[in-house]
Write a protein that holds these residues in place. Structure first.
Motif, PDB file in Angstrom:
ATOM      1  N   ALA A 134     -13.215  15.206  13.719  1.00 21.17           N
ATOM      2  CA  ALA A 134     -14.528  15.224  13.067  1.00 21.17           C
ATOM      3  C   ALA A 134     -14.449  16.003  11.756  1.00 21.17           C
ATOM      4  CB  ALA A 134     -15.563  15.844  13.998  1.00 21.17           C
ATOM      5  N   VAL A 135     -13.676  17.099  11.791  1.00 23.42           N
ATOM      6  CA  VAL A 135     -13.488  17.910  10.590  1.00 23.42           C
ATOM      7  C   VAL A 135     -12.761  17.090   9.526  1.00 23.42           C
ATOM      8  CG1 VAL A 135     -12.149  19.889   9.737  1.00 23.42           C
ATOM      9  CG2 VAL A 135     -13.539  20.110  11.807  1.00 23.42           C
ATOM     10  N   GLN A 136     -11.722  16.402   9.955  1.00 23.61           N
ATOM     11  CA  GLN A 136     -10.906  15.600   9.041  1.00 23.61           C
ATOM     12  C   GLN A 136     -11.700  14.491   8.366  1.00 23.61           C
ATOM     13  OE1 GLN A 136      -7.836  16.612   7.843  1.00 23.61           O
ATOM     14  NE2 GLN A 136      -7.185  14.569   8.369  1.00 23.61           N
ATOM     15  N   SER A 137     -12.719  13.992   9.041  1.00 23.50           N
ATOM     16  CA  SER A 137     -13.431  12.839   8.480  1.00 23.50           C
ATOM     17  C   SER A 137     -14.793  13.215   7.899  1.00 23.50           C
ATOM     18  CB  SER A 137     -13.591  11.754   9.548  1.00 23.50           C
ATOM     19  OG  SER A 137     -14.180  12.313  10.690  1.00 23.50           O
ATOM     20  N   LEU A 138     -15.097  14.539   7.881  1.00 24.96           N
ATOM     21  CA  LEU A 138     -16.428  14.967   7.429  1.00 24.96           C
ATOM     22  C   LEU A 138     -16.736  14.544   5.987  1.00 24.96           C
ATOM     23  CD1 LEU A 138     -18.758  16.769   8.633  1.00 24.96           C
ATOM     24  CD2 LEU A 138     -17.871  18.569   7.163  1.00 24.96           C
ATOM     25  N   PHE A 139     -15.738  14.609   5.108  1.00 26.49           N
ATOM     26  CA  PHE A 139     -15.982  14.304   3.690  1.00 26.49           C
ATOM     27  C   PHE A 139     -15.809  12.818   3.367  1.00 26.49           C
ATOM     28  CE2 PHE A 139     -14.416  18.825   3.437  1.00 26.49           C
ATOM     29  CZ  PHE A 139     -15.654  19.370   3.134  1.00 26.49           C
ATOM     30  N   ASP A 140     -15.409  12.002   4.359  1.00 26.34           N
ATOM     31  CA  ASP A 140     -15.153  10.575   4.078  1.00 26.34           C
ATOM     32  C   ASP A 140     -16.356   9.856   3.452  1.00 26.34           C
ATOM     33  OD1 ASP A 140     -12.780  11.178   5.308  1.00 26.34           O
ATOM     34  OD2 ASP A 140     -12.920   9.663   6.879  1.00 26.34           O
ATOM     35  N   PRO A 141     -17.591  10.030   4.025  1.00 23.94           N
ATOM     36  CA  PRO A 141     -18.718   9.285   3.439  1.00 23.94           C
ATOM     37  C   PRO A 141     -19.012   9.689   1.996  1.00 23.94           C
ATOM     38  CG  PRO A 141     -19.320  10.303   5.546  1.00 23.94           C
ATOM     39  CD  PRO A 141     -17.989  10.831   5.191  1.00 23.94           C
ATOM     40  N   LEU A 142     -18.786  10.986   1.695  1.00 21.27           N
ATOM     41  CA  LEU A 142     -19.036  11.476   0.332  1.00 21.27           C
ATOM     42  C   LEU A 142     -18.062  10.831  -0.650  1.00 21.27           C
ATOM     43  CD1 LEU A 142     -21.108  13.586  -0.530  1.00 21.27           C
ATOM     44  CD2 LEU A 142     -19.339  15.338  -0.329  1.00 21.27           C
ATOM     45  N   PHE A 143     -16.814  10.693  -0.200  1.00 17.56           N
ATOM     46  CA  PHE A 143     -15.767  10.153  -1.072  1.00 17.56           C
ATOM     47  C   PHE A 143     -15.352   8.759  -0.595  1.00 17.56           C
ATOM     48  CE2 PHE A 143     -15.329  14.819  -1.552  1.00 17.56           C
ATOM     49  CZ  PHE A 143     -15.599  14.904  -2.910  1.00 17.56           C
ATOM     50  N   ALA A 144     -16.323   7.855  -0.612  1.00 18.80           N
ATOM     51  CA  ALA A 144     -16.035   6.469  -0.201  1.00 18.80           C
ATOM     52  C   ALA A 144     -15.186   5.783  -1.265  1.00 18.80           C
ATOM     53  CB  ALA A 144     -17.363   5.736  -0.027  1.00 18.80           C
ATOM     54  N   PRO A 145     -14.470   4.710  -0.897  1.00 16.96           N
ATOM     55  CA  PRO A 145     -13.662   4.008  -1.902  1.00 16.96           C
ATOM     56  C   PRO A 145     -14.551   3.441  -3.011  1.00 16.96           C
ATOM     57  CG  PRO A 145     -13.183   3.203   0.322  1.00 16.96           C
ATOM     58  CD  PRO A 145     -14.354   4.116   0.441  1.00 16.96           C
ATOM     59  N   GLY A 146     -13.955   3.285  -4.206  1.00 13.16           N
ATOM     60  CA  GLY A 146     -14.678   2.618  -5.296  1.00 13.16           C
ATOM     61  C   GLY A 146     -15.292   3.558  -6.318  1.00 13.16           C
ATOM     62  N   LEU A 147     -14.968   4.880  -6.246  1.00 14.42           N
ATOM     63  CA  LEU A 147     -15.456   5.834  -7.243  1.00 14.42           C
ATOM     64  C   LEU A 147     -14.431   5.956  -8.370  1.00 14.42           C
ATOM     65  CD1 LEU A 147     -16.506   8.590  -4.663  1.00 14.42           C
ATOM     66  CD2 LEU A 147     -18.052   7.001  -5.847  1.00 14.42           C
ATOM     67  N   GLN A 148     -14.875   6.490  -9.496  1.00 11.43           N
ATOM     68  CA  GLN A 148     -13.969   6.801 -10.607  1.00 11.43           C
ATOM     69  C   GLN A 148     -13.308   8.153 -10.297  1.00 11.43           C
ATOM     70  OE1 GLN A 148     -14.153   4.734 -13.716  1.00 11.43           O
ATOM     71  NE2 GLN A 148     -15.189   3.455 -12.207  1.00 11.43           N
ATOM     72  N   TRP A 149     -11.987   8.228 -10.418  1.00 17.75           N
ATOM     73  CA  TRP A 149     -11.272   9.477 -10.118  1.00 17.75           C
ATOM     74  C   TRP A 149     -10.311   9.820 -11.249  1.00 17.75           C
ATOM     75  CZ3 TRP A 149     -10.757  12.535  -5.462  1.00 17.75           C
ATOM     76  CH2 TRP A 149     -11.557  12.100  -4.399  1.00 17.75           C
ATOM     77  N   TYR A 150     -10.295  11.109 -11.599  1.00 20.24           N
ATOM     78  CA  TYR A 150      -9.206  11.611 -12.450  1.00 20.24           C
ATOM     79  C   TYR A 150      -8.872  12.999 -11.947  1.00 20.24           C
ATOM     80  CZ  TYR A 150      -6.121  12.461 -16.291  1.00 20.24           C
ATOM     81  OH  TYR A 150      -4.977  12.712 -17.015  1.00 20.24           O
ATOM     82  N   TRP A 151      -7.584  13.285 -11.739  1.00 23.50           N
ATOM     83  CA  TRP A 151      -7.259  14.632 -11.242  1.00 23.50           C
ATOM     84  C   TRP A 151      -6.046  15.210 -11.952  1.00 23.50           C
ATOM     85  CZ3 TRP A 151      -6.610  11.961  -5.957  1.00 23.50           C
ATOM     86  CH2 TRP A 151      -5.318  11.462  -5.782  1.00 23.50           C
ATOM     87  N   ARG A 152      -5.937  16.506 -11.892  1.00 21.55           N
ATOM     88  CA  ARG A 152      -4.800  17.271 -12.407  1.00 21.55           C
ATOM     89  C   ARG A 152      -4.570  18.454 -11.475  1.00 21.55           C
ATOM     90  NH1 ARG A 152      -2.899  16.955 -17.923  1.00 21.55           N
ATOM     91  NH2 ARG A 152      -3.017  14.731 -18.391  1.00 21.55           N
ATOM     92  N   GLY A 153      -3.336  18.949 -11.410  1.00 23.39           N
ATOM     93  CA  GLY A 153      -3.092  20.095 -10.532  1.00 23.39           C
ATOM     94  C   GLY A 153      -1.837  20.852 -10.895  1.00 23.39           C
ATOM     95  N   ASP A 154      -1.651  21.987 -10.267  1.00 26.75           N
ATOM     96  CA  ASP A 154      -0.486  22.848 -10.458  1.00 26.75           C
ATOM     97  C   ASP A 154      -0.294  23.715  -9.226  1.00 26.75           C
ATOM     98  OD1 ASP A 154       1.034  22.676 -12.864  1.00 26.75           O
ATOM     99  OD2 ASP A 154      -0.697  23.370 -14.011  1.00 26.75           O
ATOM    100  N   ASN A 155       0.848  24.377  -9.186  1.00 27.86           N
ATOM    101  CA  ASN A 155       1.095  25.383  -8.140  1.00 27.86           C
ATOM    102  C   ASN A 155       0.963  26.780  -8.739  1.00 27.86           C
ATOM    103  OD1 ASN A 155       1.821  23.835  -5.738  1.00 27.86           O
ATOM    104  ND2 ASN A 155       3.488  23.065  -7.007  1.00 27.86           N
ATOM    105  N   PHE A 156       0.523  27.715  -7.904  1.00 27.70           N
ATOM    106  CA  PHE A 156       0.313  29.095  -8.365  1.00 27.70           C
ATOM    107  C   PHE A 156       0.935  30.070  -7.388  1.00 27.70           C
ATOM    108  CE2 PHE A 156      -2.687  26.692 -10.682  1.00 27.70           C
ATOM    109  CZ  PHE A 156      -2.849  27.348 -11.892  1.00 27.70           C
ATOM    110  N   ALA A 157       1.813  30.951  -7.914  1.00 25.77           N
ATOM    111  CA  ALA A 157       2.414  31.981  -7.062  1.00 25.77           C
ATOM    112  C   ALA A 157       1.461  33.163  -6.949  1.00 25.77           C
ATOM    113  CB  ALA A 157       3.746  32.425  -7.641  1.00 25.77           C
ATOM    114  N   GLU A 158       0.560  33.306  -7.947  1.00 24.74           N
ATOM    115  CA  GLU A 158      -0.447  34.370  -7.896  1.00 24.74           C
ATOM    116  C   GLU A 158      -1.653  33.948  -8.716  1.00 24.74           C
ATOM    117  OE1 GLU A 158      -0.054  37.785 -10.154  1.00 24.74           O
ATOM    118  OE2 GLU A 158       1.191  36.873 -11.685  1.00 24.74           O
TER     119      GLU A 158
END
Ligand SMILES: Cc1cc2nc3c(=O)[nH]c(=O)nc-3n(C[C@H](O)[C@H](O)[C@H](O)COP(=O)(O)OP(=O)(O)OC[C@H]3O[C@@H](n4cnc5c(N)ncnc54)[C@H](O)[C@@H]3O)c2cc1C
Length: 462
Positions: free
Chosen positions: A302-326
């Motif tokens: 239930a926890v794993q699928s809680l955000f599914d309805p909010l993020f349904a397929p068919g939205l516009q997405w752009y993301w960026r990321g990095d790793n941080f040691a601190e």
């Protein structure tokens, strides 16, 4: 492409061979991110390993650019391609739990919700992500960060074996004894080495978890970030929670006065006993003046699928990321500045803790390199309206650029867009050359190149 060769493929194929003239082509070509609008020449929707072999041989013999697709969640749209072949595994959904050995065998078209459903019945789970519609294959092959990472490691740290079809159409198994070089490479090296047809994972006794968010007003963000980095750096491994900047969705579980407010928060997911969780989380849940706080017992699926309805397929997405040691004071200042400018309701920034069990694996033990990181950051611009795609992309890039100087220097391949070869090298650091050598051995012509591409080494380097 000659009709004759497509007919030949169809004659030895049990799944669907979908062409642009077919009625289901439009729905079959779509991937999760609606910013991606590619038109493959052929979609081979496989039902078994024999289909995968036929599709790989067909792609190679006809010189087709070939993409591999499981859940279709790649932000960069690397589960599809223009004018080529898509090997779509979404009909390969078999799952077999072995309760005695505490393992699960998963076919490569499953999404994480399929796995959670199957393993929860036995009171077990394997570390996956934060959303149940993400593909098992793409998430695992890049590393796999999720709610259970601090306790049980990355998804690849729980991977015991894979079955694969290589670029030359051969079927192989890779595990710690058979083809160990390939097994090392697929644990972080993405879809570069062949089509994985099934995965075997270690399971752990996880059934109910203590789950829920604590929110604070956005102007408390600097204090919350300072306290959170200290807390999560030292917390027992049963305790986990990711930090987020977000806009509170107008959902019944939140009081109306918070709807559509920009806030910061931590979304907790803990596997310890109720007493331990209560006691350990107390300093964070009573920090300053939380404006919302609700942690309760919930089934893991239930926890794993809680955000599914909010993020349904068919939205516009752009993301960026990095790793941080601190997380330095300067980085916190930048987070506060850019995190408080979230452009749309679904856009967000998450800091995922990747310490604990994930750090007990050495940085050269798997292809995934950033084992000393404390956090993996992902900044995501999301909106249903294509007219907002530039707005979310610009926010995301500016935020990322402001934080990048304070990062550990490279990102997580599953949170890369198409950002160039230097960013791929930076994600693998000193593991890149070994990966390029293994690529040369298993895919010397770079047949599998619709991915965060590791180019075959020019000479043997293994
Ligand atoms: C809503 C959302 C939530 C996410 N949450 C998380 C998270 O919690 N944790 C996390 O770590 N990541 C997360 N991600 C990122 C995710 O791990 C990557 O986008 C991943 O690539 C998605 O896998 P997929 O199978 O769904 O994607 P696809 O687009 O189907 O595939 C992506 C790539 O994976 C490779 N691939 C897929 N199937 C195979 C196969 N069978 N054999 C070989 N290669 C294959 C190919 O190179 C392909 O280009 C999330 C993404 C989204 C959109």
């Amino acid at each position: 492409m000659p009709t004759q060769s497509v007919d030949q493929l169809k004659s030895c194929f049990r799944g669907d061979v979908i062409q642009p003239t077919d009625a289901n082509y439009e729905s079959a070509r779509r991937v999760y991110n609606a910013m991606i609008d590619k038109r493959p020449r052929l979609i081979a929707r496989c039902v078994d390993v024999a289909d995968v072999m036929a599709a790989v041989n067909f792609g190679r013999e006809n010189g087709l650019l070939t993409a591999i697709r499981c859940g279709g969640h790649s932000g960069a749209g690397l589960g599809t391609c223009d004018d080529g072949l898509v090997i779509d595994l979404s009909r390969m959904k078999g799952i077999r739990v072995n309760p005695a050995a505490k393992t699960v065998r998963v076919e490569a078209g499953c999404v994480w919700g399929d796995v959670d459903h199957a393993t929860h019945a036995f009171g077990m789970a394997t570390p996956c992500g934060f959303i149940s519609s993400t593909g098992v294959a793409g998430l695992t092959l890049g590393g796999g960060i999720g709610y259970l990472t601090r306790r049980f490691g990355l998804t690849i740290d729980n991977l015991l074996a894979v079955d694969m079809v290589l670029a030359d159409g051969r079927f192989v198994t890779a595990n710690s004894e058979e083809n160990p070089d390939l097994f090392w490479a697929v644990r972080g090296g993405g879809g570069n080495f062949g089509v994985v047809t099934s995965f075997e994972f270690q399971l752990h006794p996880v059934k109910m978890v203590h789950f829920g968010p604590t929110f604070w007003a956005i102007d408390a963000a600097a204090d919350v970030l300072r306290a959170y980095k200290q807390f999560i750096g030292e917390a027992p491994e049963e305790i986990s929670g990711f930090f987020a900047f977000l806009i509170v969705p107008p959902a019944p579980m939140f009081p109306e006065h918070l709807h559509l407010k920009k806030v910061c928060g931590v979304v907790w997911c803990c596997t310890g006993s109720a007493d331990e969780v209560e006691r350990t989380l107390k300093p964070m849940r009573t920090l300053g003046k939380p404006i919302f706080d609700h942690v309760g017992l919930a089934p893991f699926p239930a926890v794993q699928s809680l955000f599914d309805p909010l993020f349904a397929p068919g939205l516009q997405w752009y993301w960026r990321g990095d790793n941080f040691a601190e997380l330095s004071e300067e980085a916190i200042d930048q987070h506060v500045e850019h995190g408080s400018q979230i452009p749309t309701m679904l856009s967000t920034m998450h800091l995922y803790p990747v310490n604990g069990a994930a750090q007990r694996v050495g940085k050269n033990d798997t292809a995934y390199s950033f084992r000393e990181s404390l956090f993996t950051e992902v900044i995501v611009g999301v909106d249903p309206d294509p007219a907002n795609s530039e707005k979310i992309t610009t926010w995301c890039k500016k935020y990322w650029e402001a934080l990048h100087p304070y990062s550990a220097g490279g990102g997580y391949v599953n949170f890369l867009m198409e950002e160039g070869q230097d960013r791929i090298r930076a994600a693998y650091r000193d593991n890149y050359d070994r990966l390029a050598g293994i690529k040369r051995k298993y895919d010397p012509t770079n047949f599998f190149r619709v991915n965060q591409n590791i180019r075959p080494a020019e000479s043997a380097v293994i």
